[in-house]
Design a protein around this motif. Structure first.
Motif, PDB file in Angstrom:
ATOM      1  N   GLY A  26      13.077  51.113  20.596  1.00  0.00           N
ATOM      2  CA  GLY A  26      13.126  51.097  18.997  1.00  0.00           C
ATOM      3  C   GLY A  26      13.054  52.557  18.079  1.00  0.00           C
ATOM      4  O   GLY A  26      13.561  52.591  16.945  1.00  0.00           O
ATOM      5  N   PHE A  48       9.969  46.341  18.915  1.00  0.00           N
ATOM      6  CA  PHE A  48      11.321  47.222  18.610  1.00  0.00           C
ATOM      7  C   PHE A  48      11.408  47.312  17.113  1.00  0.00           C
ATOM      8  O   PHE A  48      11.765  48.622  16.491  1.00  0.00           O
ATOM      9  CB  PHE A  48      12.269  46.179  19.106  1.00  0.00           C
ATOM     10  N   ASP A  81       9.510  47.436  24.490  1.00  0.00           N
ATOM     11  CA  ASP A  81      10.842  47.569  23.542  1.00  0.00           C
ATOM     12  C   ASP A  81      10.544  48.590  22.257  1.00  0.00           C
ATOM     13  O   ASP A  81      11.258  48.931  21.438  1.00  0.00           O
ATOM     14  CB  ASP A  81      11.123  46.319  22.783  1.00  0.00           C
TER      15      ASP A  81
END
Length: 685
Positions: free
Chosen positions: A478, A213, A474
């Motif tokens: 992000g 992320f 993720d």
């Protein structure tokens, strides 16, 4: 050498020869005979043959073959194939070293090491290791700083360092010798007491998600922030108050300069994408080596082979739960069930079920694997000798084992307080009750043998410690959040530069005809001070307001409220009260600030003469009382809140707090409320 029986016969003959002596001699001879006979009938513990059906005896036999024994019950953490690595490290200690790698729940620490040493009958350094680290070590008949090495390994390494690395640190300290080992152990203990446990060596799946992320945010956020902020800040700097005139002229940059910033942003994104895998370079979440197929099958093969010879199998690495009498009773019950009309084979495996084993503590998968390896249909009973749980699984007999378990009391299936307190968890009695219930279980037509062939899902032990790739999961959200963060950062910087413009304007009165708002205004001003300040501020307001052509609605409202305080005369009379003079100063300054484009609506609630407020806080306004008030606070008061009671504005002549005055009570609520209060007071008069 005479046997025990021969020694007894000799003692008998010696006693008979002295039979014609005195009564005391006869008694002495009889006692001698009895003592000798007892000694012959009771061999010493050292001479006794180790019983093969005990945990310590089994482990001693394994160490007799190889001084390093690695269990096959922890393949997810310590595969049995790591035995050569442990053996190589053990040879570096300089003394005979015997290593036991066992499940933590099955090892009784120093007591087990002592018993194994007695069984093996060899001096040396005995080390016990569980699935995480070295847990116990004792030197028998050799010189080795076992305690210091154990302390160092436990305090110098984090908990996730792994057993192999822990043993390596242990061996290094042993090789250093007693004096150095003691010094190092004390240093490790002191560092642990001061700094706490060392930082973890490995990250988990959630940490990898956070890294992904963060990488996605950086790849979009940093370049976009560059594209937004650099031109804006550069333009603000050129147009800042007080900047040289030449800097305010617009210059047309060359074509190559126009493309320089976008090129730099793209290069920055590429650099972040290339550097992130080097910074976040972890690929696994554990120190455990990847197990091989032979490691994952080792215990299954062992149990299946044993069950092919005997329907009841007790794990030799664990404390024994069944004695010979209980074993005989269970064999009888199993044979009775097998020979019955509705019965069949029964296989009992008293084997620990651990999260680190090949089945991941899944008893059903374990029973399925054993059945598959053994190739025989029947009822498979899995009993854990460490926690006492019992599970029953049918493979091919068509028995409703789920109803069987539901019908049994929880004290039989899971144990109760009495069984938990017992070392053997009363498994003998409880398994007998399971067999009694099994005898009464009927076959059902709804269950087929195909159930035994189902594949039970569980975590793959080969890949379970592998982390996801960095550009995965993720990482994609992000990217979006990074773009939004860049926009939010731009808004914050723009707001900060807008605030920074105000003091620059005050430094250049030629750009803004206004006086600097004093942050050192007296906390208890005199009436002459307030009157002179009010006149100065009123004149400055009138000069800047002019005809009011460039004034907006907010500015005109503040200007009109200020004029009401002078009875529309534009003069500061000597008979105006301190509260009226203070309100006039506040509103005159607020009018000038509005003319300058300042959109703030609050002044310092500690001393309104300080100037604009930065934020609101619960503050103490008295050094005696503990009660707090919510007031807007300027930057100076915010930086030193302990001086707020002393800085609070108090009106002459009696020094009461300004907000206790009827007119000035609206000051903490803002200029708008103060102007409204002024108009209400004027209409009331």
């Amino acid at each position: 050498m005479k046997t025990g029986g021969e020694r007894g016969d000799s003692a008998m003959r010696a006693a008979t020869k002295k039979a014609d002596g005195t009564t005391g001699s006869r008694l002495l001879a009889i006692l001698t005979f009895l003592v000798t006979l007892f000694a012959a009938a009771t061999p010493s513990a050292q001479a006794a043959t180790p019983s093969p059906d005990t945990q310590a005896a089994y482990l001693a036999e394994q160490l007799r073959t190889n001084p390093v024994y690695v269990t096959d019950q922890l393949p997810r953490e310590i595969p049995k194939s790591t035995t050569p690595a442990f053996t190589k490290l053990a040879k570096r200690t300089g003394v005979p070293t015997y290593v036991l790698v066992l499940p933590m729940e099955a090892a009784d620490g120093e007591a087990l090491l002592g018993t194994v040493h007695d069984r093996l009958g060899k001096d040396g350094l005995y080390v016990l290791i569980d699935d995480s680290s070295v847990t116990d070590a004792t030197a028998y008949g050799v010189t080795a700083p076992a305690d210091d090495a154990l302390t160092t390994a436990q305090y110098e390494l984090p908990f996730d360092a792994g057993p192999l690395r822990s043993f390596e640190r242990f061996v290094d300290v042993i090789a250093e010798g007693g004096a150095k080992a003691a010094t190092r152990a004390q240093a490790a203990r002191d560092k642990y007491d001061s700094d706490g446990e060392p930082a973890e060596m490995y990250i988990g799946p959630s940490d990898r998600d956070n890294q992904s992320f963060l990488t996605g945010m950086a790849i979009t956020g940093v370049p976009l922030a560059m594209l937004l902020l650099i031109p804006y800040v550069r333009r603000w700097w050129r147009r800042r108050p007080g900047a040289p005139v030449s800097l305010n002229k617009r210059t047309q940059p060359g074509r190559w300069r126009r493309h320089l910033l976008p090129a730099a942003a793209v290069a920055t994104a590429a650099a972040i994408a290339a550097a992130a895998p080097l910074v976040f370079d972890q690929t696994t979440s554990s120190a455990s080596p990847r197990p091989r197929a032979i490691d994952l099958n080792a215990r299954i093969d062992r149990v299946a082979e044993a069950l092919s010879q005997d329907p009841v199998y007790q794990d030799p690495e664990s404390p024994r739960a069944l004695d010979k009498t209980q074993l005989a009773q269970l064999h009888t019950r199993i044979e009775k069930f097998r020979s019955s009309a509705a019965g069949g084979q029964v296989f009992m495996a008293l084997v620990p079920q651990l999260y680190e084993d090949e089945s991941g503590s899944d008893e059903e998968y374990f029973a399925h694997a054993v059945h598959d390896k053994l190739g025989k249909d029947g009822v498979y009973i899995v009993a854990d000798p460490l926690d006492g749980y019992i599970n029953v699984f049918d493979h091919g007999l068509g028995l409703d084992t789920y109803d069987l378990l539901n019908a049994l009391p929880e004290s039989v299936v899971y144990g109760d307080e009495k069984s938990n307190d017992a070392d053997d968890h009363l498994l003998g009695e409880r398994l007998t009750k399971v067999m009694t219930a099994l005898d009464k279980t009927e076959r059902t037509e709804d269950l087929t043998t195909s159930d035994a062939d189902e594949a039970y899902p569980f975590t793959d032990p080969i890949t379970e410690d592998e982390l996801n790739p960095l550009f995965y999961g993720d990482f994609w959200p992000g990217l979006t959040i990074g773009a939004l963060t860049a926009g939010a950062l731009f808004a914050l910087v723009a707001a900060a530069l807008g605030i920074a413009r105000k003091p620059l304007l005050r430094r250049h009165p030629e750009l803004l005809q206004t006086s600097t708002l004093s942050t050192t205004s007296p906390a208890m001003p005199t009436k002459p001070y307030l009157r002179d300040t009010a006149r100065t501020e009123l004149q400055a307001m009138a000069r800047e307001y002019g005809t009011g052509e460039r004034a907006d609605t907010r500015t005109r409202t503040r200007y009109e409220a200020t004029m009401l305080l002078t009875a529309d005369s534009g003069n500061v009379d000597d008979d105006l009260s301190p509260s009226t003079l203070t309100a006039l100063i506040i509103l005159a300054r607020a009018t000038r600030a509005a003319l300058a484009g300042d959109d703030s609506n609050l002044c310092c609630g500690v001393n309104p003469l300080h100037g604009p407020a930065k934020t609101s806080r619960h503050v103490r306004t008295s050094s005696v009382e503990t009660r707090r008030r919510m007031l807007p606070v300027c930057e100076i008061c915010l930086d030193d809140p302990h001086k707020i009671p002393a800085r609070l504005l108090k009106l002459p002549p009696n020094g009461r707090p300004y907000y206790e005055d009827e007119l000035l009570s609206a000051v903490p609520d803002g200029f708008t409320k103060l102007g409204r209060k002024v108009r209400e007071t004027a209409h009331a008069q």
